[in-house]
Scaffold this active site. Structure first.
Site, mmCIF file in Angstrom:
data_model
loop_
_atom_site.group_PDB
_atom_site.id
_atom_site.type_symbol
_atom_site.label_atom_id
_atom_site.label_comp_id
_atom_site.label_asym_id
_atom_site.label_seq_id
_atom_site.Cartn_x
_atom_site.Cartn_y
_atom_site.Cartn_z
ATOM 1 N N GLU A 132 0.840 -1.080 0.275
ATOM 2 C CA GLU A 132 0.005 -0.091 0.156
ATOM 3 C C GLU A 132 1.069 1.273 -0.097
ATOM 4 O OE1 GLU A 132 -2.886 -0.232 3.114
ATOM 5 O OE2 GLU A 132 -3.614 -2.193 2.436
ATOM 6 N N PRO A 133 0.288 2.412 -0.269
ATOM 7 C CA PRO A 133 1.113 3.692 -0.375
ATOM 8 C C PRO A 133 2.100 4.014 0.879
ATOM 9 C CG PRO A 133 -1.230 4.137 -1.154
ATOM 10 C CD PRO A 133 -1.024 2.588 -0.563
ATOM 11 N N GLY A 360 33.040 0.980 -19.877
ATOM 12 C CA GLY A 360 33.789 2.471 -20.031
ATOM 13 C C GLY A 360 32.537 3.199 -20.249
ATOM 14 N N GLY A 361 32.662 4.415 -21.059
ATOM 15 C CA GLY A 361 31.805 5.367 -21.533
ATOM 16 C C GLY A 361 30.395 4.728 -22.137
ATOM 17 N N GLU A 384 9.481 -8.620 -3.442
ATOM 18 C CA GLU A 384 9.451 -9.691 -2.585
ATOM 19 C C GLU A 384 10.327 -9.776 -1.198
ATOM 20 O OE1 GLU A 384 8.205 -10.326 -5.313
ATOM 21 O OE2 GLU A 384 7.518 -12.257 -5.751
HETATM 22 C C1 LIG Z 1 8.485 -2.115 -9.617
HETATM 23 C C2 LIG Z 1 8.076 -2.601 -8.524
HETATM 24 C C3 LIG Z 1 6.907 -3.596 -8.441
HETATM 25 C C4 LIG Z 1 6.165 -4.345 -7.167
HETATM 26 N N1 LIG Z 1 5.178 -4.984 -7.612
HETATM 27 C C5 LIG Z 1 4.567 -5.711 -6.239
HETATM 28 C C6 LIG Z 1 3.419 -6.165 -6.553
HETATM 29 O O1 LIG Z 1 3.231 -6.952 -7.744
HETATM 30 N N2 LIG Z 1 2.894 -6.665 -5.538
HETATM 31 C C7 LIG Z 1 3.034 -6.061 -4.081
HETATM 32 O O2 LIG Z 1 2.151 -6.462 -3.275
HETATM 33 N N3 LIG Z 1 4.001 -5.228 -3.928
HETATM 34 C C8 LIG Z 1 4.907 -4.843 -4.998
HETATM 35 N N4 LIG Z 1 5.903 -4.039 -4.841
HETATM 36 C C9 LIG Z 1 6.276 -3.476 -3.677
HETATM 37 C C10 LIG Z 1 7.454 -4.199 -2.975
HETATM 38 O O3 LIG Z 1 6.977 -5.498 -2.508
HETATM 39 C C11 LIG Z 1 7.816 -3.268 -1.852
HETATM 40 O O4 LIG Z 1 8.172 -1.994 -2.215
HETATM 41 C C12 LIG Z 1 8.742 -3.633 -0.845
HETATM 42 O O5 LIG Z 1 8.050 -4.662 -0.360
HETATM 43 C C13 LIG Z 1 9.385 -2.645 0.144
HETATM 44 O O6 LIG Z 1 8.484 -1.754 0.780
HETATM 45 P P1 LIG Z 1 8.353 -0.387 0.695
HETATM 46 O O7 LIG Z 1 8.640 0.071 -0.597
HETATM 47 O O8 LIG Z 1 7.174 0.069 1.386
HETATM 48 O O9 LIG Z 1 9.702 0.016 1.678
HETATM 49 P P2 LIG Z 1 9.446 0.260 2.984
HETATM 50 O O10 LIG Z 1 8.890 -1.051 3.829
HETATM 51 O O11 LIG Z 1 9.051 1.348 3.624
HETATM 52 O O12 LIG Z 1 11.054 0.254 3.542
HETATM 53 C C14 LIG Z 1 11.828 1.468 3.161
HETATM 54 C C15 LIG Z 1 13.419 0.868 3.889
HETATM 55 O O13 LIG Z 1 13.377 0.529 5.168
HETATM 56 C C16 LIG Z 1 13.793 -0.713 5.227
HETATM 57 N N5 LIG Z 1 13.141 -1.335 6.415
HETATM 58 C C17 LIG Z 1 11.829 -1.508 6.606
HETATM 59 N N6 LIG Z 1 11.496 -2.071 7.784
HETATM 60 C C18 LIG Z 1 12.923 -2.401 8.277
HETATM 61 C C19 LIG Z 1 13.015 -3.130 9.464
HETATM 62 N N7 LIG Z 1 12.552 -3.765 10.394
HETATM 63 N N8 LIG Z 1 14.609 -3.114 9.838
HETATM 64 C C20 LIG Z 1 15.488 -2.597 8.817
HETATM 65 N N9 LIG Z 1 15.116 -1.924 7.698
HETATM 66 C C21 LIG Z 1 13.895 -1.956 7.485
HETATM 67 C C22 LIG Z 1 13.596 -1.389 4.050
HETATM 68 O O14 LIG Z 1 14.492 -2.470 3.688
HETATM 69 C C23 LIG Z 1 13.904 -0.162 3.299
HETATM 70 O O15 LIG Z 1 15.370 -0.128 2.813
HETATM 71 C C24 LIG Z 1 6.640 -3.759 -5.973
HETATM 72 C C25 LIG Z 1 7.569 -2.714 -5.867
HETATM 73 C C26 LIG Z 1 8.177 -2.091 -6.990
HETATM 74 C C27 LIG Z 1 9.177 -1.224 -7.025
#
Ligand SMILES: Cc1cc2nc3c(=O)[nH]c(=O)nc-3n(C[C@H](O)[C@H](O)[C@H](O)COP(=O)(O)OP(=O)(O)OC[C@H]3O[C@@H](n4cnc5c(N)ncnc54)[C@H](O)[C@@H]3O)c2cc1C
Length: 404
Positions: A132-133, A360-361, A384
């Site tokens: 989610e967002p 390289g470039g 994932e």
């Molecule tokens: C192109 C793309 C396709 C995707 N496709 C799907 C899809 O089909 N279905 C779906 O459901 N999702 C999908 N995702 C979402 C993806 O699974 C999430 O972006 C991912 O799980 C990370 O969540 P977040 O972006 O909210 O990052 P956040 O959870 O906000 O994490 C931000 C940072 O904090 C770190 N962090 C968070 N918690 C901890 C902790 N406890 N300890 C240490 N570090 C932590 C993370 O490692 C990361 O570096 C997709 C994402 C992208 C970019």
């Protein structure tokens, strides 16, 4: 060029034949056009149609439902080959694969019967939606909710984010809160099978209450769409709860986490595929490009890079195969899937970066394939479960298995 090392392989004859077929498909149909589709961020419709004909949407779906009935190990080998061509192509198949896994493992007989045959042919494409967002890693923090209406149906509302195949899929496996008071929260979550009109930004009729905003603009992983999904009173009959209401209500978190485990093997295979391609490009370029009077491959600094790259690719492949084989043998593979995902996705990024440096470039030019790989590889560090989350999984499982 097949692989960097000698062709020792543990593939069965069937695995050998199918990966060879996919490799040829990639060499002939994907690699020659991947740059064009990437630069225009265009969905590769014709390639996807060919993949349907090859049966690639039904690799792991049992034969009784019209699939190939192959195991996770063979699937991972296929994903490596597809990702060697373009990770967006494997992206079209990957959440579909997770959806079919959910149905095969947790679906009711009626649900399997209804969806798997059309999924096996690719006529019906699946998406998988947790994020989610405001929530990605911390899945228990989701806010989207399903409430029971007076007639027994469930009404789904909330915003989902980053849904691969979000627009063109016809079915979405989506996680919703069904009991917001549940403590711990995961006990109050349910997976719904939501149908939609493929390609429609506003759904109507029986699918009313689901809209799909314009696709998210990304640095790489082009072609395949990533979208938000906005559920606003979308109605779902109780028999659309994964496994049926009696069995599936409140089981969504557990089901989705189980599916993420095979999803991790899948992303690991994508890391191996992109790294393998980067290695091939680097091996070729370094023997063609001359500096200081000889091919750069003759400079030891470049040879050392190639040596490290090839070693990492091989190690990532072995970890991935081990996790897949354990799962196929019905053994615990949570720790191994986490290790494979962590190592192979980091390998993807590292090997691509080294290939980029070797170019390289020219590596910075859109005329060269490695520029695309450089934008594509980082996705695998995120999807994932990020590398930080993999380390948390690995650490937790290690301690569980080695309690004192
Ligand atoms: C192109 C793309 C396709 C995707 N496709 C799907 C899809 O089909 N279905 C779906 O459901 N999702 C999908 N995702 C979402 C993806 O699974 C999430 O972006 C991912 O799980 C990370 O969540 P977040 O972006 O909210 O990052 P956040 O959870 O906000 O994490 C931000 C940072 O904090 C770190 N962090 C968070 N918690 C901890 C902790 N406890 N300890 C240490 N570090 C932590 C993370 O490692 C990361 O570096 C997709 C994402 C992208 C970019």
């Amino acid at each position: 060029m097949a692989t960097a090392t000698a062709t020792y392989t543990e593939k069965t004859d069937e695995q050998q034949a199918i990966t060879e077929m996919v490799r040829q498909f990639v060499d002939n149909e994907i690699l020659p056009v991947a740059e064009e589709f990437d630069h225009e961020d265009k969905f590769p419709e014709a390639i996807v149609e060919q993949m349907k004909e090859l049966g690639l949407f039904g690799v792991t779906i049992p034969e009784e439902y019209g699939g190939m009935g192959l195991d996770l190990t063979t699937y991972a080998m296929i994903v490596e080959e597809l990702s060697r061509g373009w990770i967006s192509i494997s992206g079209v198949v990957n959440t579909h694969f997770i959806g079919s896994y959910l149905l095969m493992k947790f679906g009711s007989d009626e649900q399997r019967q209804e969806f798997l045959p059309r999924m096996a042919t690719g006529e019906l494409r699946a998406a998988f939606s947790l994020s989610e967002p405001e929530v990605g890693s911390d899945v228990q923090g989701i806010k989207a909710t399903a409430k029971r209406a007076g007639d027994g149906a469930w009404e789904l509302s909330g915003q989902k984010m980053w849904v691969t195949n979000g627009l063109l899929s016809g079915i979405v496996f989506v996680l919703m809160k069904t009991d917001p008071k549940a403590d711990p929260p995961y006990r109050g979550m349910t997976c719904f099978i939501t149908e939609k009109e493929p390609g429609a930004s506003e759904n109507s009729g029986e699918f009313a209450g689901l809209s799909i905003p314009p696709k998210i603009k990304k640095m790489g992983y082009k072609g395949v769409e990533s979208t938000e999904l906005v559920y606003d009173g979308y109605r779902c009959p109780p028999d659309r709860i994964l496994g049926g209401e009696e069995t599936g209500l409140g089981q969504g978190f557990r089901q989705m986490m189980d599916a993420l485990e095979v999803g991790r093997v899948n992303v690991a295979a994508r890391g191996v595929g992109i790294a393998q391609r980067a290695l091939e490009l680097a091996l070729r370029y370094s023997q063609e490009r001359k500096a200081f009077g000889k091919p750069i491959a003759q400079h030891q600094a470049i040879q050392f890079k190639l040596a490290d790259m090839a070693t990492k690719v091989e190690a990532a492949r072995l970890l991935t195969m081990k996790a897949a084989r354990l799962k196929d043998a019905g053994e615990r593979s949570d720790l191994e899937a986490g290790m494979a995902k962590l190592f192979a996705s980091e390998t993807g990024k590292e090997v691509v970066e080294e290939a980029f440096r070797i170019h390289g470039g020219y590596g910075y030019s859109k005329e060269y394939e490695v520029e695309r790989l450089y934008r594509d590889a980082p996705l695998l560090l995120i999807g994932e479960g990020t590398s930080e989350i993999q380390r948390m999984v690995i650490g937790k499982k290690l301690l569980e298995r080695n309690r004192v």
